[in-house]
Design an enzyme around this catalytic site. Structure first.
Site, PDB file in Angstrom:
ATOM      1  CB  CYS A   1      57.821 -27.085  29.309  1.00  0.00           C
ATOM      2  SG  CYS A   1      58.226 -28.771  29.726  1.00  0.00           S
TER       3      CYS A   1
ATOM      4  NE  ARG B   1      54.334 -31.588  37.638  1.00  0.00           N
ATOM      5  CZ  ARG B   1      54.979 -32.073  38.693  1.00  0.00           C
ATOM      6  NH1 ARG B   1      54.337 -32.757  39.619  1.00  0.00           N
ATOM      7  NH2 ARG B   1      56.262 -31.876  38.830  1.00  0.00           N
TER       8      ARG B   1
ATOM      9  NE  ARG C   1      61.677 -34.863  35.170  1.00  0.00           N
ATOM     10  CZ  ARG C   1      61.169 -34.191  36.212  1.00  0.00           C
ATOM     11  NH1 ARG C   1      61.527 -32.950  36.451  1.00  0.00           N
ATOM     12  NH2 ARG C   1      60.310 -34.767  37.010  1.00  0.00           N
TER      13      ARG C   1
ATOM     14  CG  HIS D   1      61.832 -26.432  26.750  1.00  0.00           C
ATOM     15  ND1 HIS D   1      62.073 -25.546  27.775  1.00  0.00           N
ATOM     16  CD2 HIS D   1      61.385 -27.562  27.329  1.00  0.00           C
ATOM     17  CE1 HIS D   1      61.783 -26.121  28.931  1.00  0.00           C
ATOM     18  NE2 HIS D   1      61.369 -27.342  28.684  1.00  0.00           N
TER      19      HIS D   1
ATOM     20  CD  GLU E   1      62.540 -22.376  26.120  1.00  0.00           C
ATOM     21  OE1 GLU E   1      61.609 -22.708  25.350  1.00  0.00           O
ATOM     22  OE2 GLU E   1      62.752 -22.959  27.199  1.00  0.00           O
TER      23      GLU E   1
HETATM   24  N1  GLN Z   1      58.252 -31.691  34.628  1.00  0.00           N
HETATM   25  C1  GLN Z   1      58.209 -30.290  34.852  1.00  0.00           C
HETATM   26  C2  GLN Z   1      57.020 -29.898  35.713  1.00  0.00           C
HETATM   27  O1  GLN Z   1      56.208 -30.675  36.059  1.00  0.00           O
HETATM   28  C3  GLN Z   1      58.150 -29.538  33.540  1.00  0.00           C
HETATM   29  C4  GLN Z   1      59.430 -29.730  32.793  1.00  0.00           C
HETATM   30  C5  GLN Z   1      59.868 -28.546  31.985  1.00  0.00           C
HETATM   31  O2  GLN Z   1      59.348 -27.443  32.098  1.00  0.00           O
HETATM   32  N2  GLN Z   1      60.884 -28.752  31.185  1.00  0.00           N
HETATM   33  O3  GLN Z   1      56.896 -28.761  36.052  1.00  0.00           O
END
Ligand code: GLN
Length: 193
Positions: free
Chosen positions: A80, A109, A138, A173, A175
């Protein structure tokens, strides 16, 4: 030979990664300073907020230290926000946000949109017999993939798990689910290099 896997611990979901790595029998330590980095053979960059992590990496002197280890081939797994930090191009980032260009992808992003800021879905992963339950928070979307990059999983056309040499990235994710198979792939990659 046992390898020490560092987890970048400036911000974000680093403890959950350590939990999974330890469950796999790997030695895992938190990396916050250049001297912490010297003690590890590989690094996990967790999810969190890539703009904040980019800023902290520069203020604590870790950005250049990690950059030079990456150029020497240190295996790394970015999830992420960690994937954003490893990408070549970052779209919709902050103008002062830096990335390592360690894998030939561009990422956008927060590209999965507001209504579905976070979602979970099962994805098929190359090399795994059964689907993996992926949690997207996100999440960044991979918007361009270089020819040297191997796609290991997709969600609706977009790559969500990819690898180039010793650099592995996930837009979700791994994890956060009780399933260590993707971390196990990363550990397997350490044996290769
Ligand atoms: N939106 C976050 C970013 O731009 C990433 C989100 C996440 O790691 N869960 O860093």
């Amino acid at each position: 030979m046992s390898r020490r896997v560092g987890v970048l611990a400036l911000q974000g979901a680093f403890e959950a990664h350590q939990h999974v790595l330890r469950g796999l029998g790997a030695e895992s330590t938190q990396v916050r300073t250049p001297s912490d980095l010297e003690l590890v053979d590989a690094l996990v960059m967790p999810g969190g907020e890539s703009t904040t992590m980019s800023h902290l990496l520069q203020t604590c002197g870790l950005f250049d230290a990690i950059d030079s280890r990456l150029q020497q081939g240190m295996p790394v797994f970015g999830t992420c926000a960690g994937m954003i930090l490893l990408a070549k191009g970052v779209l919709d980032g902050r103008s002062d946000q830096r990335s390592f260009s360690a894998i030939d992808i561009d990422v956008r992003r927060n590209a999965y949109g507001r209504q579905i800021d976070s979602f979970e879905t099962d994805i098929a992963v190359d090399g795994l017999a059964e689907d993996f339950h992926a949690v997207f928070i996100r999440a960044p979307q991979i918007s361009r993939i270089g020819s040297e990059v191997e796609v290991l999983a997709r969600h609706k056309e977009s790559a969500v798990l990819a690898r180039q040499g010793s650099v592995m990235v996930a837009s979700f994710h791994p994890e956060l689910t009780n399933d260590a198979r993707i971390h196990s792939m990363f550990i397997g990659l350490l044996q290769e290099v």
